[in-house]
Scaffold this motif. Sequence first.
Motif, short mmCIF file in Angstrom:
data_model
loop_
_atom_site.label_atom_id
_atom_site.label_comp_id
_atom_site.label_asym_id
_atom_site.label_seq_id
_atom_site.Cartn_x
_atom_site.Cartn_y
_atom_site.Cartn_z
N ILE A 161 -7.77 -4.85 -3.98
CA ILE A 161 -7.31 -3.51 -4.37
C ILE A 161 -7.78 -2.58 -3.26
O ILE A 161 -8.97 -2.53 -2.96
CB ILE A 161 -7.95 -3.07 -5.70
N PHE A 173 2.64 -3.00 -2.89
CA PHE A 173 2.73 -2.83 -4.34
C PHE A 173 1.75 -1.73 -4.75
O PHE A 173 0.54 -1.90 -4.64
CB PHE A 173 2.29 -4.12 -5.06
N PRO A 174 2.27 -0.59 -5.22
CA PRO A 174 1.36 0.47 -5.64
C PRO A 174 0.78 0.17 -7.03
O PRO A 174 1.46 -0.42 -7.87
CB PRO A 174 2.25 1.71 -5.69
N ILE A 175 -0.46 0.56 -7.24
CA ILE A 175 -1.06 0.47 -8.57
C ILE A 175 -1.83 1.76 -8.83
O ILE A 175 -2.01 2.57 -7.92
CB ILE A 175 -2.02 -0.74 -8.71
N THR A 176 -2.25 1.95 -10.05
CA THR A 176 -3.04 3.14 -10.36
C THR A 176 -4.49 2.72 -10.53
O THR A 176 -4.78 1.80 -11.28
CB THR A 176 -2.53 3.80 -11.66
N TYR A 177 -5.36 3.39 -9.79
CA TYR A 177 -6.78 3.04 -9.82
C TYR A 177 -7.55 4.25 -10.33
O TYR A 177 -7.79 5.19 -9.60
CB TYR A 177 -7.22 2.66 -8.40
N GLU A 181 -3.83 6.78 -6.57
CA GLU A 181 -2.92 5.78 -6.05
C GLU A 181 -3.70 4.73 -5.24
O GLU A 181 -4.58 5.08 -4.45
CB GLU A 181 -1.88 6.43 -5.14
N PHE A 183 -3.29 0.28 -3.82
CA PHE A 183 -2.31 -0.77 -3.52
C PHE A 183 -2.95 -2.15 -3.63
O PHE A 183 -4.16 -2.29 -3.49
CB PHE A 183 -1.76 -0.60 -2.09
N MET A 184 -2.10 -3.15 -3.84
CA MET A 184 -2.54 -4.54 -3.73
C MET A 184 -2.53 -4.89 -2.24
O MET A 184 -1.57 -4.56 -1.53
CB MET A 184 -1.57 -5.48 -4.47
N GLU A 223 3.34 -13.08 -3.85
CA GLU A 223 1.90 -13.32 -3.81
C GLU A 223 1.73 -14.64 -3.07
O GLU A 223 2.23 -15.68 -3.53
CB GLU A 223 1.32 -13.42 -5.23
#
Length: 434
Positions: A161, A173-177, A181, A183-184, A223
């Motif tokens: 992350i 790949f965006p993610i919410t942390y 914002e 990313f993976m 992946e």
Amino acid sequence: MQDRTYTADAEPGDDVTVAGWVHEIRDLGGIAFLILRDTTGKIQIKFEKDEMDEDLVETGLGVSRESVVSVSGAVEEEPRAPTGVEVTPASVEVVSAADPELPLDPSGKVDAEISTRLDNRTLDLRKEEVQAVFEIRAELLRAVREQFREFRCTEITTPKIVATGTEGGTELFPITYFGEEAFMNQSPQLFKQLIAGSNVERVFEIGPIFRAEEHNTPRHLNEATSIDFEGAFCDEHDAMDVAEGIVTAGYEAIAENCEAELEALGLEEEFEVPEGEFPRLSYEEAIERINATGELDEQLVWGDDLPTEGEKALGDDVGGHYFITDWPSEIKPFYIQDHDDDEQLSTGFDLMHPRMELVSGGKREHRHENLIEGFEQQGLDPDQFEYYTKMFKYGMPPHAGFGLGGERLVMTILGLENIREAVLFPRDRQRLSP
Ligand code: ATP
Ligand code: AMO
């Protein structure tokens, strides 16, 4: 299960309990056989209908295929049995009965589509040739680790992350942390460099990378497993030597330790360890050779990235693994160093298998000022990467490294058609579970 004997270890004269899956039941009339399968192989269980206890025969022969059974009895020599021995059962226990309607036939008599296989991986992996792929993958990774240790490398694990990408923004790949914002991670690139700049000097990592690849191809995953190397006081030539050593060590270990698995895959005759050094062609030579094959509709010019058909034509022409070196700086990322005597030329290299690219690597830009300039040229904001760039102010040695696609390595070694066959639970555009 206490005192359970693997089928491969059952010797004539032993009293054993074997446990596994019902591979097949062959009923010949007065005599019938249950073929029991476990991780080591298969064994024949003999039922003589008129001479044995009726309940025992009924239990043993009434069980559905792929049920889990445990059988106790005496092992005897029997030349007509598939493995030369058979068990005369004293007791049969059905441990877990299988639904007779199987979504996939593990005996392999009925071919299944790859998507059916992936949806039912547990059943699919009961096939000898599928299990063989993953036994070989495990042996390959073991050998790769050992070879890296021989190259004086330390295994590291870096975060997946992250705050910033390195290999191009569209593939993140965006993610919410926690509301921010994130990313993976696409590559351990920046982290492995940060550790190569410490006293650890030489590192490797075998870990997942995540890429929001747009295309759905037989050689891309969303992946994947990346085998990464980074070494202080190394240049691109040293990194190529390490890449060649790692790939060759993988082939050698498989040839030495995976005879049965290669046989299960029908590869015992054709499997070959690559011999000698992999040729190193410059990018310029590569495009000349591709153009000379006449396989492309349009001739390549200096600065073009190599199209897939071009790579294939060159692969056929070379006929084995080879490196492409001295790529145009413009098509290599900011962290790759340019040649001192020609800024248009980078130290970046790729290692190619005739079927596809396996590795990218190069010597890194370790001079703080040049690194900052590189970010700007690539349209990236160096401030966002300060956690990385600031370490280049405190004694960053020259260093080089590479990333090798683990599944592509398995795929090319075994001649698999589809990269998904080299992953237990692949992630692609259509597949998020299982
Ligand atoms: P019975 O043993 O009660 O006479 P049957 O007449 O059905 O029963 P056989 O004639 O002995 O059995 O054998 C039938 C088939 O099974 C033959 O093709 C024989 O080769 C094979 N067979 C018999 N015993 C075994 C064994 N232990 N392992 C493998 N194949 C066997
Ligand atoms: P690159 O992006 O070329 O370089 O990746 C390195 C290698 O990883 C494999 N690979 C993939 N395999 C399957 N599916 C994918 N989507 C995928 N993407 C990449 C390929 C490729 O050659 N940081 C640099 C490496 C370095 O310079 O050290 C990098 O990531 O086999």
